[in-house]
Design an enzyme around this catalytic site. Structure first.
Site, short mmCIF file in Angstrom:
data_model
loop_
_atom_site.label_atom_id
_atom_site.label_comp_id
_atom_site.label_asym_id
_atom_site.label_seq_id
_atom_site.Cartn_x
_atom_site.Cartn_y
_atom_site.Cartn_z
N THR A 37 0.86 -1.18 0.00
CA THR A 37 0.00 0.00 0.00
C THR A 37 0.90 1.23 0.00
O THR A 37 2.10 1.15 0.24
CB THR A 37 -0.93 0.02 1.22
OG1 THR A 37 -0.15 0.21 2.41
CG2 THR A 37 -1.73 -1.27 1.34
N PRO A 45 5.74 3.94 1.45
CA PRO A 45 5.20 2.64 1.05
C PRO A 45 5.09 1.72 2.26
O PRO A 45 6.00 1.68 3.11
CB PRO A 45 6.23 2.13 0.05
CG PRO A 45 7.48 2.85 0.37
CD PRO A 45 7.09 4.18 0.93
N GLU A 46 3.99 1.00 2.34
CA GLU A 46 3.73 0.10 3.47
C GLU A 46 3.43 -1.29 2.92
O GLU A 46 2.35 -1.54 2.38
CB GLU A 46 2.52 0.60 4.28
CG GLU A 46 2.70 1.98 4.89
CD GLU A 46 3.02 1.92 6.37
OE1 GLU A 46 3.20 0.80 6.90
OE2 GLU A 46 3.08 2.99 7.00
N THR A 47 4.38 -2.21 3.03
CA THR A 47 4.09 -3.59 2.63
C THR A 47 3.20 -4.24 3.68
O THR A 47 3.19 -3.83 4.85
CB THR A 47 5.38 -4.41 2.47
OG1 THR A 47 6.06 -4.46 3.72
CG2 THR A 47 6.28 -3.82 1.40
#
Length: 580
Positions: A208, A283-285
């Site tokens: 995300t 960015p957020e994995t």
């Protein structure tokens, strides 16, 4: 002959460098430690000395310096010289939360692959912070992130002072933050990426994305971000097998009911970057996806940033210059924003069915996501913010020299600071704090203030040689205004830099002040009338002898003018000052 052999050795070393990262050596299950990461970069820069250099900046709370890897096709590693040839700067920050280490491993592989393949971009210098929270990376376990699927072991969110460093960019309680700001303001990146791992709901996406909130960003930058960069990031990542979705900030328990945008204030890295007209991304994995997929998606996203910045280097530079000029001349500044809950759009969302079943612990219903029931449907997204508080900038702020930390941070952020060369009396607008809320529990070491109300009063104030003058005609105006205006959510005032002004230093003894107050009422009919009017409005005042003395005291020359007075003056009349 010796020279030939030397260059043959160098060439052989450079072309044969294929050192695997600790992540790769572990079959993609382990993340590099701090020592492994730095040793790897040292070996990498030794193999490619003409295109890579590992620099150090300042110190961290852990006693180690902050490293910065610089990759530049031209072999120049001086920020000012790189700026002179009109290259863009892409800054990548890893390990601010060391339990979210995908960026650490992805950046190591990406740097190697770019150098080995000789595919460094022509118009972009890439700057990589290998591990920002060095302290937390040494606090290594496999249990601190209870909801996360790998790697085998990882660092801890807090640093050695137990600060969350992604809340420290304004208050700067840590040496880490000070060193980061030195890097940021030396290199002045146009694009900034801070790698993370998410928490929260379950869904089909591996990655995300939180971009700088478009409505608080300078309009020139926001236009490029929303119309060019974000659409291209989304389409490119989909083509690479990792479809993106905006960060899942659910408005209710599950995403089915919609998501809202994230307003990152300047305490966060991307909010801090926005103060400098830098487009930021977080960015957020997804924490439940396998670690190898999280690293792969981060690698491909970082590569996509490089490709887009290289392609759009010219327009990105022009946009940044235009934004800096606009901010320098801007008169009205928004200090706070609110979400428009009446305006939304719809986006496609690929989730899993949210269901409930009895808890094995309590026996009560608990939420779970059924991966056997994936779905694709449109959900609402609220992502429009409007200014809720604006101010007109003064000509300058005047800061008494006693407030040294404030001035130190302004200078660190490339704010031009002048000093008075002699004592002077100036008519300035002073704020009196009339209301505020203060947190009952500490947050990141501070009892934060919020909902601050001020009453401006024009007063003649004595300023002295060595006091500081900050003109609000600079490209750093947003940093200046959002830290020095006390009503801003992450102002220095709200972070308790000025709490000493909230304490009254003198008072009166009632039995003595009774005679003084009586004399004041006799000599000042307007004060007596004001007291009588207040007694009518406030019956409780009329019943209290002490309260009436307090009222007279506060409306007399005996009451200290500095109580609740914010000490930074706003120069609102164009006045020639003797400064250096």
């Amino acid at each position: 002959m010796r020279i030939y052999l030397f260059w043959l050795f160098v060439f052989t070393t450079m072309t044969s460098f294929a050192q695997l990262t600790p992540y790769e050596k572990s079959s993609n299950k382990a993340t590099a430690t701090y020592d492994e990461a730095i040793a790897y970069y040292q070996a990498l820069t030794a193999a490619f000395p003409k295109q890579a250099k590992l620099l150090t900046y300042g110190q961290t709370d852990f006693g180690k310096p902050l490293h910065l890897l610089v990759l530049n096709k031209d072999g120049v590693f001086d920020s000012s010289k790189i700026k002179q040839v009109n290259k863009r700067i892409l800054l990548i920050n890893n390990g601010i939360h060391p339990g979210e280490p995908e960026g650490i491993d992805a950046s190591m592989m990406l740097a190697r692959d770019l150098l080995k393949s000789q595919k460094l971009p022509k118009n972009v210098a890439i700057c990589i912070i290998p591990v920002y929270n060095i302290d937390g990376s040494f606090n290594r376990t496999s249990t601190s992130r209870a909801n996360q699927n790998g790697p085998l072991a990882y660092g801890f969110r807090g640093n050695s002072k137990n600060y969350d460093l992604n809340r420290d960019f304004i208050k700067t309680d840590s040496k880490n933050s000070k060193s980061f700001q030195q890097i940021f303001n030396t290199w002045q990146p146009e694009i900034f990426v801070d790698t993370h791992t998410s928490n929260g709901a379950d869904y089909q996406y591996t990655m995300t994305l939180i971009p700088t909130q478009k409505d608080k960003l300078n309009s020139t930058l926001a236009n490029y971000l929303t119309k060019t960069m974000l659409p291209d990031l989304y389409s490119e990542m989909k083509a690479k097998g990792f479809e993106l979705i905006p960060y899942i900030n659910s408005v209710k328990e599950t995403p089915d009911n919609g998501i809202s945008g994230f307003m990152e204030s300047p305490r966060y890295s991307t909010g801090y970057a926005a103060l400098h007209n830098t487009i930021g991304f977080m960015p957020e994995t997804h924490m439940l996806k396998s670690y190898d997929k999280r690293v792969e998606s981060t690698y491909k996203l970082l590569q996509t940033y490089i490709d887009i910045v290289e392609r759009d280097a010219k327009i990105i530079g022009e946009n940044k210059a235009k934004a800096d000029e606009t901010i320098a001349n801007q008169k009205t500044f928004s200090l706070d924003w609110k979400l428009n809950r009446d305006k939304f759009d719809e986006i496609e969302f690929k989730g899993y069915a949210a269901k409930y079943k009895p808890s094995g612990v309590s026996g009560l219903n608990r939420l779970y996501y059924d991966k056997n029931e994936p779905y694709t449907k449109n959900i609402k997204q609220w992502n429009n913010f409007e200014p809720s508080l604006t101010i007109e900038k003064p000509i300058a702020y005047i800061i008494p020299q006693a407030w040294e930390k404030v001035v130190e941070l302004l200078k660190l952020n490339n704010v031009k600071v002048n000093e008075l060369k002699s004592d002077v009396k100036l008519e300035t607008e002073m704020y009196y704090i009339t209301d505020m809320k203060t947190a009952q529990k500490p947050f990141e070491g501070h009892y934060l203030h919020s909902a601050v109300k001020v009453e401006p009063r024009v007063q003649t104030i004595n300023y002295y040689k060595g006091d500081y003058v900050i003109y609000v005609n600079q490209k750093t105006n947003r940093y200046i205004v959002e830290t020095l205006e006390p009503q801003a959510p992450d102002s220095f005032f709200n972070w308790n830099f000025f709490d000493s002004i909230l304490g009254q230093k003198e008072h009166f003894s009632s039995y003595i002040f009774e005679d003084t107050a009586t004399d004041l009422l006799k000599k000042n009919p307007s004060l007596k009338q004001k007291l009588e009017e207040e007694k009518v409005k406030n019956p409780e005042l009329a019943k209290s002898a002490y309260a009436q003395l307090e009222f007279i005291y506060k409306n007399s020359d005996y009451f200290e003018p500095t109580f609740m007075r914010y000490p930074i003056g706003r120069l609102i009349k164009d006045t020639k000052l003797d400064i250096k």
